[in-house]
Design an enzyme around this catalytic site. Structure first.
Site, PDB file in Angstrom:
ATOM      1  N   HIS A  67       0.828  -1.212   0.000  1.00  0.00           N
ATOM      2  CA  HIS A  67       0.000   0.000   0.000  1.00  0.00           C
ATOM      3  C   HIS A  67       0.863   1.264   0.000  1.00  0.00           C
ATOM      4  O   HIS A  67       2.087   1.202   0.169  1.00  0.00           O
ATOM      5  CB  HIS A  67      -0.947   0.006   1.201  1.00  0.00           C
ATOM      6  N   CYS A  72       3.450  -4.725   6.713  1.00  0.00           N
ATOM      7  CA  CYS A  72       3.045  -4.459   5.339  1.00  0.00           C
ATOM      8  C   CYS A  72       4.211  -3.886   4.535  1.00  0.00           C
ATOM      9  O   CYS A  72       5.243  -3.493   5.079  1.00  0.00           O
ATOM     10  CB  CYS A  72       1.876  -3.488   5.310  1.00  0.00           C
TER      11      CYS A  72
END
Length: 225
Positions: free
Chosen positions: A106, A122
């Site tokens: 992301h 992440c």
């Protein structure tokens, strides 16, 4: 002699064995509608590579997990693409099928973190880069994350206890299962069944029966030399 974690290549192989062997976990396979692209991530170098028809197509600088919440090593798949999850996630989200939590690729509102181990696991990209990647690769694209199953070997192994998640938890479950102590799914989630299996292992090996994976437990399980 100073203890050493077993070789990196062995653990990369073992990581793939875990994903293929443990009940309920399967390696990601590209679907027929996504044969062109594959993604490789190298957390130690903060790099994300995109391959098109087997040839390197794009390279991006990324941020990855810190030592206490490492980016999961293994072979996964993009299973969801979303927009505008919130400022912290930038304009785009590509979700991965990691079995023990919500992980994805992301954007970020902290561009200074790119090139560092600063995320909660992440893979962060510059917003302009994740916009490009989002439009480039489809759902079901294979994502291979390379590295040591137990995380950055320049740091001490983290103690593991009930409530923890990650590749290292999955490795402990796999070892306990191989030794006949754990009968659950190797899903990387340290829950009550894993803690109970660990306490039985500690009891039989004359270790402190506290349900915590310490350096001594890593050693007896054969994960330190």
């Amino acid at each position: 002699m100073k203890r050493k974690i077993l070789t990196r290549a062995w653990y990369i192989l073992l990581g793939l064995v875990i994903i293929l062997s443990c009940s309920g976990i399967q390696a990601a396979e590209a679907s027929p509608d996504s044969p062109l692209f594959e993604i490789e991530v190298y957390p130690a170098d903060h790099r994300l590579l995109v391959f098109k028809e087997g040839q390197k197509w794009k390279e991006y600088h990324v941020a990855v997990g810190n030592p206490s919440t490492p980016t999961p090593v293994g072979e996964y798949m993009i299973i969801y693409k979303g927009k505008n999850w919130g400022r912290a996630f930038g304009p785009r989200w590509l979700g991965l099928n990691v079995p023990w939590g919500i992980y994805g690729i992301h954007g970020t509102n902290k561009p200074y973190s790119i090139g560092q181990h600063l995320s909660h696991g992440c893979i962060r990209m510059h917003n302009r880069d994740v916009l490009e990647l989002y439009d480039m690769v489809p759902v079901h694209t294979k994502v291979t994350i390379y590295g040591h199953v137990l995380g950055d070997t320049n740091h001490e192994l983290r103690d593991l206890a009930q409530g923890d998640v990650g590749s290292d938890v999955q490795l402990i479950q796999f070892r306990l299962k191989s030794a006949g102590y754990y009968n659950g799914i190797c899903n990387g989630k340290f829950r009550a069944d894993t803690a109970e299996a660990l306490r039985r292992f500690q009891r039989d090996h004359h270790l402190l029966q506290n349900g915590v994976v310490s350096n001594k437990v890593y050693e007896v399980l054969g994960l330190l030399e």
